[in-house]
Design a protein around this motif. Structure first.
Motif, PDB file in Angstrom:
ATOM      1  N   GLU A  81       0.560  -1.348   0.033  1.00 55.97           N
ATOM      2  CA  GLU A  81      -0.022   0.146   0.014  1.00 55.97           C
ATOM      3  C   GLU A  81       0.917   1.217  -0.062  1.00 55.97           C
ATOM      4  O   GLU A  81       1.805   1.332   0.675  1.00 55.97           O
ATOM      5  CB  GLU A  81      -0.788   0.007   1.278  1.00 55.97           C
ATOM      6  CG  GLU A  81      -1.941   1.315   1.366  1.00 55.97           C
ATOM      7  CD  GLU A  81      -2.805   1.193   2.638  1.00 55.97           C
ATOM      8  OE1 GLU A  81      -2.922   2.285   3.050  1.00 55.97           O
ATOM      9  OE2 GLU A  81      -3.011  -0.063   3.101  1.00 55.97           O
ATOM     10  N   THR A 127      -4.232   2.693  -2.971  1.00 55.35           N
ATOM     11  CA  THR A 127      -3.645   2.455  -4.178  1.00 55.35           C
ATOM     12  C   THR A 127      -2.019   2.036  -3.802  1.00 55.35           C
ATOM     13  O   THR A 127      -1.491   2.196  -2.736  1.00 55.35           O
ATOM     14  CB  THR A 127      -3.232   3.911  -4.951  1.00 55.35           C
ATOM     15  OG1 THR A 127      -2.606   4.872  -3.903  1.00 55.35           O
ATOM     16  CG2 THR A 127      -4.435   4.640  -5.751  1.00 55.35           C
ATOM     17  N   LYS A 157      -8.713  -5.504  -9.089  1.00 57.80           N
ATOM     18  CA  LYS A 157      -8.218  -4.141  -9.880  1.00 57.80           C
ATOM     19  C   LYS A 157      -9.755  -3.612 -10.026  1.00 57.80           C
ATOM     20  O   LYS A 157     -10.524  -3.676 -10.875  1.00 57.80           O
ATOM     21  CB  LYS A 157      -7.525  -4.662 -10.981  1.00 57.80           C
ATOM     22  CG  LYS A 157      -7.191  -3.365 -11.928  1.00 57.80           C
ATOM     23  CD  LYS A 157      -6.895  -3.760 -13.214  1.00 57.80           C
ATOM     24  CE  LYS A 157      -5.548  -4.644 -12.938  1.00 57.80           C
ATOM     25  NZ  LYS A 157      -4.861  -4.965 -14.443  1.00 57.80           N
ATOM     26  N   PHE A 184      -3.663   5.027 -13.990  1.00 54.74           N
ATOM     27  CA  PHE A 184      -3.988   4.780 -12.500  1.00 54.74           C
ATOM     28  C   PHE A 184      -4.833   3.877 -12.331  1.00 54.74           C
ATOM     29  O   PHE A 184      -4.620   2.902 -11.048  1.00 54.74           O
ATOM     30  CB  PHE A 184      -4.630   6.043 -12.222  1.00 54.74           C
ATOM     31  CG  PHE A 184      -5.570   5.952 -10.917  1.00 54.74           C
ATOM     32  CD1 PHE A 184      -5.193   5.995  -9.860  1.00 54.74           C
ATOM     33  CD2 PHE A 184      -7.027   5.935 -11.239  1.00 54.74           C
ATOM     34  CE1 PHE A 184      -5.864   6.207  -8.501  1.00 54.74           C
ATOM     35  CE2 PHE A 184      -7.677   5.994 -10.081  1.00 54.74           C
ATOM     36  CZ  PHE A 184      -7.383   6.052  -8.768  1.00 54.74           C
ATOM     37  N   TYR A 196      -3.573   0.483 -10.475  1.00 53.26           N
ATOM     38  CA  TYR A 196      -2.897   0.696  -9.228  1.00 53.26           C
ATOM     39  C   TYR A 196      -3.893   0.729  -8.132  1.00 53.26           C
ATOM     40  O   TYR A 196      -3.543   0.834  -6.959  1.00 53.26           O
ATOM     41  CB  TYR A 196      -2.097   2.115  -9.081  1.00 53.26           C
ATOM     42  CG  TYR A 196      -0.725   1.909  -9.863  1.00 53.26           C
ATOM     43  CD1 TYR A 196       0.471   1.575  -9.118  1.00 53.26           C
ATOM     44  CD2 TYR A 196      -0.485   2.019 -11.072  1.00 53.26           C
ATOM     45  CE1 TYR A 196       1.716   1.361  -9.891  1.00 53.26           C
ATOM     46  CE2 TYR A 196       0.627   1.959 -11.999  1.00 53.26           C
ATOM     47  CZ  TYR A 196       1.903   1.442 -11.338  1.00 53.26           C
ATOM     48  OH  TYR A 196       2.868   1.394 -11.804  1.00 53.26           O
ATOM     49  N   ILE A 197      -5.271   0.964  -8.458  1.00 47.19           N
ATOM     50  CA  ILE A 197      -6.300   1.136  -7.322  1.00 47.19           C
ATOM     51  C   ILE A 197      -7.028  -0.188  -7.068  1.00 47.19           C
ATOM     52  O   ILE A 197      -7.277  -0.880  -7.954  1.00 47.19           O
ATOM     53  CB  ILE A 197      -7.392   2.203  -7.963  1.00 47.19           C
ATOM     54  CG1 ILE A 197      -8.546   2.361  -7.084  1.00 47.19           C
ATOM     55  CG2 ILE A 197      -7.710   1.773  -9.252  1.00 47.19           C
ATOM     56  CD1 ILE A 197      -9.228   3.600  -7.233  1.00 47.19           C
ATOM     57  N   TRP A 214      -3.910  11.069  -6.550  1.00 45.18           N
ATOM     58  CA  TRP A 214      -2.791  10.132  -6.655  1.00 45.18           C
ATOM     59  C   TRP A 214      -1.704  10.466  -7.472  1.00 45.18           C
ATOM     60  O   TRP A 214      -0.523  10.390  -7.100  1.00 45.18           O
ATOM     61  CB  TRP A 214      -3.602   8.599  -7.413  1.00 45.18           C
ATOM     62  CG  TRP A 214      -2.495   7.536  -7.892  1.00 45.18           C
ATOM     63  CD1 TRP A 214      -2.042   6.710  -6.684  1.00 45.18           C
ATOM     64  CD2 TRP A 214      -1.753   7.341  -8.826  1.00 45.18           C
ATOM     65  NE1 TRP A 214      -1.020   5.783  -7.424  1.00 45.18           N
ATOM     66  CE2 TRP A 214      -1.078   6.056  -8.730  1.00 45.18           C
ATOM     67  CE3 TRP A 214      -2.134   7.800 -10.077  1.00 45.18           C
ATOM     68  CZ2 TRP A 214      -0.546   5.664  -9.829  1.00 45.18           C
ATOM     69  CZ3 TRP A 214      -1.491   7.355 -11.013  1.00 45.18           C
ATOM     70  CH2 TRP A 214      -0.406   6.173 -10.879  1.00 45.18           C
TER      71      TRP A 214
END
Length: 553
Positions: free
Chosen positions: A151, A178, A189, A214, A217-218, A267
């Motif tokens: 994280e 993220t 995902k 992005f 990554y979330i 982010w």
């Protein structure tokens, strides 16, 4: 459970507990089930189930068989009773034993625990332990789904900083995170939804295009318990998605899109700040300090160019430092800023880092080519100097030499294209026989090298002193050609060069030469000036474009 509870509640298919009795369990948790069908799901992996339950010292035990259920008539089925209301000193509780399991492959407790953690959010109030042959023990937790994830940033809900008109925003709870690296688990995902502790929509991006970097990554979940309180059932049977055609669900989807966009923006800023700090610490490049020194407009342009590099997680600190360092080095160059403006206006900002890198690589190739050209020109200049020092004959040596290397006259002229027609016209109109021997021209070179301009080059002998008469003669050539042939031939201007050994010191000559030079119509050059001009110009040329101090041609 008691015998009556088994009959009236557990074995009754389609019973909605939320309506028939309390919506809250004895331990204070909201009831998950709704349709009374969950008890049948176990037959998806086995053919027989044994239920053993104790309440207040009374034991009841029975067996349900899938084949018997299928053969039952009148939609009625009666399990085989093993023990009925038998007294016992055992503690209250229920066990469900699966028999005749159809699965042949071994069970992986870790995978099962992970799967349970992804589908339920109840393990803070319901202690769940998996045991395998009394050898392996795993406790399931709500956070187990994130095990192994590195994280980096997290957002807790309700998200107060999100400006929204969504009426249920304050009721949305959960956690979105993220990671430092892309999410490898495809099930995780995106953002998934749970209601009353159970999955109701698999992880996704709710209509947003899954093309943003992005999105890799979330991960995380949001609790939307209020959808279970709606009159219309909007949860699909497999509990993998909601009915997004429902008006209230459309509002929820718009809210979720706003959430993801908000987090994506934050982010990028957070990642950018971290990389800036790393670049400053590791490479000594103070990006923010440099940007503060720029005017407002240029600061904005620098951010539009540099931010995509900082935000791109696939570009490490070293490569980012190199790209950004090159941008900073060249930012004072107006041409570079013009290119930077065009690049910054791209529809896809994620392509900016690659274009900057390509541009830098191309500049390196281009620089080497310029360096090669400059070195070659220096050799030409040295040869020209030798010709002058050795009193080389003007015809044909100097004539051909200047014709071949026209940039000696003016670095902007790259090549000459002989215009024999115009040379002949000049010789017919101004015959050399009318001139004294000392004034005779070596030759005329006429060129259309730079679009719209006709060049007339008059090469005098090396000892000739250029005077007012030579200026007027060059002016007559220009006026004659421009007046008689400009319109039909396509050129718009005639520029004359007169090259000789020296210039007259007469005041009238100096005055006229200045006027003609400033008007851009006639330029007087001595061989010494040509030599010095070319040396100086190409010395700077090599210093500017040389890419390696040890460069060897």
């Amino acid at each position: 459970m008691s015998f009556d509870e088994l009959n009236d509640k557990y074995l009754l298919i389609g019973r909605n507990r939320r309506v028939s009795e309390s919506d809250i369990t004895p331990k204070g948790r909201k009831v998950i089930g709704k349709k009374g069908l969950g008890k049948l799901s176990i037959f998806g992996i086995c053919d027989e189930v044994k239920i053993r339950t104790i309440k207040n010292g009374i034991l009841n035990e029975f067996i349900m068989n899938l084949d018997a259920i299928k053969k039952s008539e009148d939609s009625s089925y009666y399990p085989d009773i093993v023990q009925l209301d038998m007294p016992t000193i055992e503690s209250s509780g229920t066990s469900i034993e699966l028999r005749r399991v159809r699965r042949k492959s071994p069970f992986d407790c870790n995978s099962i625990a992970q799967s349970l953690s992804k589908k339920f959010l109840i393990f803070d109030s319901l202690k769940t332990i998996l045991l395998r042959n009394e050898e392996e023990t795993i406790e399931v937790s709500n956070e187990l789904k994130f095990e192994g994830f590195r994280e980096q940033f997290s957002w807790e809900f309700p998200l107060d900083e999100l400006e929204t008109d969504y009426a249920e925003a304050s009721k949305v709870k959960g956690k979105i995170i993220t990671l430092e690296t892309p999410v490898k688990d495809t099930e995780m995902k995106g953002v998934y939804l749970v209601s009353r502790g159970k999955l109701v929509n698999k992880a996704e991006f709710y209509g947003l295009r899954d093309t943003d970097q992005f999105h890799t990554y979330i991960t995380g979940y949001l609790q939307v318990d209020f959808i279970d309180e709606m009159e219309e059932d909007v949860i699909s049977t497999d509990r993998q998605s909601l009915n997004w055609e429902n008006d209230r669900m459309k509002e929820l989807r718009e809210y979720l899109q706003a959430v993801i966009k908000k987090i994506a923006s934050e982010w990028k800023k957070k990642r950018s700040t971290l990389k800036k700090e790393s670049i400053k610490h590791v490479k000594g490049i103070d990006i923010e300090g440099w940007q503060r020194s720029l005017p407002t407009y240029e600061r904005s342009l620098s951010e539009r160019i540099i931010n995509p590099v900082l935000e791109n997680s696939t570009i490490d600190v070293d490569d980012s430092s190199e790209i950004i360092g090159n941008v900073i080095d060249k930012f004072e160059n107006q041409t570079f800023k013009e290119y930077a403006c065009k690049i910054a206006d791209l529809d896809k900002p994620e392509e900016i880092p690659m274009l900057l890198k390509i541009m830098e690589e191309w500049k390196a190739v281009e620089s080497r080519q310029y360096c090669d050209l400059a070195v070659a020109r220096i050799e030409v200049i040295q040869r020209f100097e030798e010709y002058i020092k050795s009193d080389t004959r003007e015809v044909p040596t100097l004539h051909n030499f200047l014709k071949q290397f026209s940039w000696l006259l003016d670095p902007r002229i790259l090549e000459f294209k002989d215009e024999v027609h115009y040379s002949s016209l000049l010789k017919e109109t101004y015959p050399e026989e009318d001139l004294e021997t000392k004034d005779r021209r070596i030759d005329f070179l006429c060129s259309n090298a730079l679009g719209g301009i006709l060049y007339v080059i008059e090469i005098k002998r090396s000892k000739y002193k250029v005077d007012t008469k030579a200026l007027e003669q060059a002016l007559e050539y220009g006026v004659f050609l421009n007046d008689r042939y400009a319109t039909e031939s396509g050129f718009s201007k005639v520029v004359a060069f007169v090259v000789g050994g020296e210039k007259s010191t007469d005041a009238i000559f100096k005055h006229k030469e200045k006027i003609y030079r400033e008007s851009g119509t006639i330029f007087v050059k001595t061989y010494a000036e040509l030599l010095e001009q070319s040396k100086q110009y190409h010395k700077e040329f090599i210093d500017l474009y040389k890419i390696d101090k040890n460069y060897k041609r």
